[in-house]
Design a protein around this motif. Structure first.
Motif, PDB file in Angstrom:
ATOM      1  N   THR A   1      46.931  37.013  43.465  1.00  0.00           N
ATOM      2  CA  THR A   1      45.892  37.880  43.646  1.00  0.00           C
ATOM      3  C   THR A   1      46.056  39.258  43.586  1.00  0.00           C
ATOM      4  O   THR A   1      45.659  40.030  42.711  1.00  0.00           O
ATOM      5  CB  THR A   1      44.810  37.471  44.768  1.00  0.00           C
ATOM      6  OG1 THR A   1      45.547  37.543  46.063  1.00  0.00           O
ATOM      7  CG2 THR A   1      44.165  35.957  44.802  1.00  0.00           C
ATOM      8  N   VAL A   2      46.824  39.938  44.477  1.00  0.00           N
ATOM      9  CA  VAL A   2      47.128  41.102  44.595  1.00  0.00           C
ATOM     10  C   VAL A   2      47.522  41.594  43.338  1.00  0.00           C
ATOM     11  O   VAL A   2      47.040  42.592  42.760  1.00  0.00           O
ATOM     12  CB  VAL A   2      48.152  41.594  45.852  1.00  0.00           C
ATOM     13  CG1 VAL A   2      48.246  42.828  45.713  1.00  0.00           C
ATOM     14  CG2 VAL A   2      47.474  40.841  47.107  1.00  0.00           C
ATOM     15  N   GLY A   3      48.685  41.359  42.824  1.00  0.00           N
ATOM     16  CA  GLY A   3      49.166  41.991  41.606  1.00  0.00           C
ATOM     17  C   GLY A   3      48.609  41.555  40.266  1.00  0.00           C
ATOM     18  O   GLY A   3      48.496  42.385  39.368  1.00  0.00           O
ATOM     19  N   LEU A   4      48.047  40.422  40.275  1.00  0.00           N
ATOM     20  CA  LEU A   4      47.385  39.962  39.066  1.00  0.00           C
ATOM     21  C   LEU A   4      46.192  40.781  38.694  1.00  0.00           C
ATOM     22  O   LEU A   4      45.783  40.878  37.637  1.00  0.00           O
ATOM     23  CB  LEU A   4      47.139  38.479  39.170  1.00  0.00           C
ATOM     24  CG  LEU A   4      48.374  37.430  38.926  1.00  0.00           C
ATOM     25  CD1 LEU A   4      48.004  36.088  38.994  1.00  0.00           C
ATOM     26  CD2 LEU A   4      49.170  37.985  37.784  1.00  0.00           C
ATOM     27  N   GLY A   5      45.613  41.503  39.734  1.00  0.00           N
ATOM     28  CA  GLY A   5      44.348  42.048  39.662  1.00  0.00           C
ATOM     29  C   GLY A   5      44.745  43.184  38.602  1.00  0.00           C
ATOM     30  O   GLY A   5      43.598  43.575  37.783  1.00  0.00           O
ATOM     31  N   PHE A   6      45.702  43.724  38.867  1.00  0.00           N
ATOM     32  CA  PHE A   6      46.187  45.295  38.170  1.00  0.00           C
ATOM     33  C   PHE A   6      46.424  44.582  36.539  1.00  0.00           C
ATOM     34  O   PHE A   6      45.794  45.300  35.471  1.00  0.00           O
ATOM     35  CB  PHE A   6      47.425  45.498  38.413  1.00  0.00           C
ATOM     36  CG  PHE A   6      47.174  46.458  39.838  1.00  0.00           C
ATOM     37  CD1 PHE A   6      46.617  47.565  39.689  1.00  0.00           C
ATOM     38  CD2 PHE A   6      47.666  45.683  40.992  1.00  0.00           C
ATOM     39  CE1 PHE A   6      46.400  48.473  41.044  1.00  0.00           C
ATOM     40  CE2 PHE A   6      47.517  46.518  42.193  1.00  0.00           C
ATOM     41  CZ  PHE A   6      46.681  47.733  42.197  1.00  0.00           C
ATOM     42  N   GLY A   7      47.093  43.435  36.387  1.00  0.00           N
ATOM     43  CA  GLY A   7      47.120  42.959  35.027  1.00  0.00           C
ATOM     44  C   GLY A   7      46.083  42.541  34.320  1.00  0.00           C
ATOM     45  O   GLY A   7      45.813  42.744  33.211  1.00  0.00           O
ATOM     46  N   ALA A   8      45.132  42.000  35.215  1.00  0.00           N
ATOM     47  CA  ALA A   8      43.761  41.694  34.514  1.00  0.00           C
ATOM     48  C   ALA A   8      42.961  42.862  34.290  1.00  0.00           C
ATOM     49  O   ALA A   8      42.448  42.791  33.138  1.00  0.00           O
ATOM     50  CB  ALA A   8      43.006  40.627  35.337  1.00  0.00           C
ATOM     51  N   ALA A   9      42.897  43.642  34.880  1.00  0.00           N
ATOM     52  CA  ALA A   9      42.178  44.890  34.599  1.00  0.00           C
ATOM     53  C   ALA A   9      42.709  45.455  33.414  1.00  0.00           C
ATOM     54  O   ALA A   9      42.190  45.973  32.360  1.00  0.00           O
ATOM     55  CB  ALA A   9      42.284  45.882  35.666  1.00  0.00           C
ATOM     56  N   ALA A  10      44.165  45.664  33.160  1.00  0.00           N
ATOM     57  CA  ALA A  10      44.544  46.375  32.314  1.00  0.00           C
ATOM     58  C   ALA A  10      44.393  45.475  30.791  1.00  0.00           C
ATOM     59  O   ALA A  10      44.231  46.153  29.887  1.00  0.00           O
ATOM     60  CB  ALA A  10      46.290  46.232  32.220  1.00  0.00           C
TER      61      ALA A  10
ATOM     62  N   GLY B   1      45.892  32.375  31.352  1.00  0.00           N
ATOM     63  CA  GLY B   1      44.778  33.258  31.638  1.00  0.00           C
ATOM     64  C   GLY B   1      44.357  33.766  32.941  1.00  0.00           C
ATOM     65  O   GLY B   1      44.732  33.143  33.852  1.00  0.00           O
ATOM     66  N   HIS B   2      44.326  35.081  33.067  1.00  0.00           N
ATOM     67  CA  HIS B   2      44.279  35.770  34.447  1.00  0.00           C
ATOM     68  C   HIS B   2      43.052  35.312  35.301  1.00  0.00           C
ATOM     69  O   HIS B   2      43.401  34.821  36.462  1.00  0.00           O
ATOM     70  CB  HIS B   2      44.162  37.253  34.399  1.00  0.00           C
ATOM     71  CG  HIS B   2      45.396  38.162  33.999  1.00  0.00           C
ATOM     72  ND1 HIS B   2      45.225  38.505  32.703  1.00  0.00           N
ATOM     73  CD2 HIS B   2      46.443  38.592  34.533  1.00  0.00           C
ATOM     74  CE1 HIS B   2      46.677  38.903  32.284  1.00  0.00           C
ATOM     75  NE2 HIS B   2      47.242  38.848  33.627  1.00  0.00           N
ATOM     76  N   ARG B   3      41.963  34.949  34.703  1.00  0.00           N
ATOM     77  CA  ARG B   3      41.161  34.262  35.421  1.00  0.00           C
ATOM     78  C   ARG B   3      41.321  32.979  36.257  1.00  0.00           C
ATOM     79  O   ARG B   3      41.163  32.874  37.504  1.00  0.00           O
ATOM     80  CB  ARG B   3      39.810  34.231  34.414  1.00  0.00           C
ATOM     81  CG  ARG B   3      38.419  33.497  35.077  1.00  0.00           C
ATOM     82  CD  ARG B   3      37.348  33.331  34.467  1.00  0.00           C
ATOM     83  NE  ARG B   3      36.099  33.036  34.910  1.00  0.00           N
ATOM     84  CZ  ARG B   3      35.201  31.992  34.618  1.00  0.00           C
ATOM     85  NH1 ARG B   3      35.628  31.252  33.858  1.00  0.00           N
ATOM     86  NH2 ARG B   3      34.154  31.997  35.382  1.00  0.00           N
ATOM     87  N   LYS B   4      42.175  32.066  35.639  1.00  0.00           N
ATOM     88  CA  LYS B   4      42.287  30.850  36.108  1.00  0.00           C
ATOM     89  C   LYS B   4      43.380  31.022  37.405  1.00  0.00           C
ATOM     90  O   LYS B   4      43.097  30.480  38.343  1.00  0.00           O
ATOM     91  CB  LYS B   4      42.965  29.871  35.103  1.00  0.00           C
ATOM     92  CG  LYS B   4      42.123  29.358  34.079  1.00  0.00           C
ATOM     93  CD  LYS B   4      42.845  28.507  33.006  1.00  0.00           C
ATOM     94  CE  LYS B   4      41.914  28.151  32.242  1.00  0.00           C
ATOM     95  NZ  LYS B   4      42.637  27.386  30.948  1.00  0.00           N
ATOM     96  N   ILE B   5      44.403  31.947  37.125  1.00  0.00           N
ATOM     97  CA  ILE B   5      45.235  31.991  38.255  1.00  0.00           C
ATOM     98  C   ILE B   5      44.513  33.008  39.292  1.00  0.00           C
ATOM     99  O   ILE B   5      44.661  32.728  40.514  1.00  0.00           O
ATOM    100  CB  ILE B   5      46.577  33.004  37.534  1.00  0.00           C
ATOM    101  CG1 ILE B   5      47.153  32.055  36.539  1.00  0.00           C
ATOM    102  CG2 ILE B   5      47.397  32.924  38.732  1.00  0.00           C
ATOM    103  CD1 ILE B   5      47.419  30.512  36.828  1.00  0.00           C
ATOM    104  N   LEU B   6      43.885  33.962  39.107  1.00  0.00           N
ATOM    105  CA  LEU B   6      42.971  34.727  40.104  1.00  0.00           C
ATOM    106  C   LEU B   6      42.220  33.612  41.004  1.00  0.00           C
ATOM    107  O   LEU B   6      41.977  33.672  42.375  1.00  0.00           O
ATOM    108  CB  LEU B   6      42.200  35.724  39.625  1.00  0.00           C
ATOM    109  CG  LEU B   6      42.881  36.913  39.166  1.00  0.00           C
ATOM    110  CD1 LEU B   6      42.215  37.871  38.290  1.00  0.00           C
ATOM    111  CD2 LEU B   6      43.594  37.751  40.410  1.00  0.00           C
ATOM    112  N   LEU B   7      41.294  32.705  40.322  1.00  0.00           N
ATOM    113  CA  LEU B   7      40.599  31.669  40.784  1.00  0.00           C
ATOM    114  C   LEU B   7      41.289  30.660  41.668  1.00  0.00           C
ATOM    115  O   LEU B   7      40.870  30.365  42.926  1.00  0.00           O
ATOM    116  CB  LEU B   7      40.096  30.872  39.738  1.00  0.00           C
ATOM    117  CG  LEU B   7      39.037  29.741  40.255  1.00  0.00           C
ATOM    118  CD1 LEU B   7      37.827  30.415  40.977  1.00  0.00           C
ATOM    119  CD2 LEU B   7      38.533  29.175  39.285  1.00  0.00           C
TER     120      LEU B   7
END
Length: 176
Positions: free
Chosen positions: A65-74, A23-29
């Motif tokens: 963080t940087v690239g995953l923000g785009f994936g999470a938003a998508a 999940g994106h939230r866990k990795i962004l965190l």
């Protein structure tokens, strides 16, 4: 610092697939926490080795963080809301790249370089709080267990091309 680039290059290969699994939230965190640890470690470093170790953790942070923000938003938005979210992330990255050094220079004047790193740690902590408050938890998108072997197999076609291997090697050498 080049150690952060090297760390980001290698961790970046795993961060996206890991976010798809966990999940994106866990990795962004995890990335924001690494950013805070890196900045605080840099501010408190007592020598070259501890500073480089802290900056290596910063490479983990940027790759998560940087690239995953785009994936999470998508994955969170559809249609016009997705375009708006992706545009806001892109604009934020550009704005941060342009204004961040100026802000940190303004902070480091009176507070020194350690104060600038401490300010980054505060921003990372604010990011953690914001993420926890606003970003919904997401289940695994692929439902399968994460397997490093499967991940490496997915890179095999790219890494079997000599030109790509040379390109990656040149990029890695650039960071040294």
């Amino acid at each position: 610092v080049s150690i952060a680039l090297l760390t980001a290059a290698f961790v970046g290969l795993v961060a996206g697939p890991l976010a798809d699994h966990a999940g994106h939230r866990k990795i962004l965190l995890a990335g924001l926490i690494c950013a805070g640890i890196s900045a605080l470690g840099s501010a408190l470093s007592t020598g070259y080795a501890s500073f480089m170790a802290a900056r290596a953790v910063g490479g983990f942070a940027s790759s998560m963080t940087v690239g995953l923000g785009f994936g999470a938003a998508a994955s969170l938005f559809e249609g016009p809301a997705r375009r708006r979210a992706l545009s806001m992330i892109g604009a934020s990255i550009s704005l941060g790249t342009a204004l961040g050094p100026l802000a940190l220079a303004g902070i480091s004047g009176p507070a020194g370089w350690r104060g600038a790193f401490a300010a980054i740690a505060v921003v990372a902590a604010a990011g953690v709080v914001t993420l926890l408050a606003l970003f919904p938890a997401q289940p695994s998108s692929d439902g399968r267990d994460f397997a490093l072997r499967r991940l490496l197999d997915s890179y095999r076609p790219i890494l079997s091309e000599r030109a790509m291997v040379l390109l990656y090697a040149a990029w890695a050498l650039r960071a040294i």
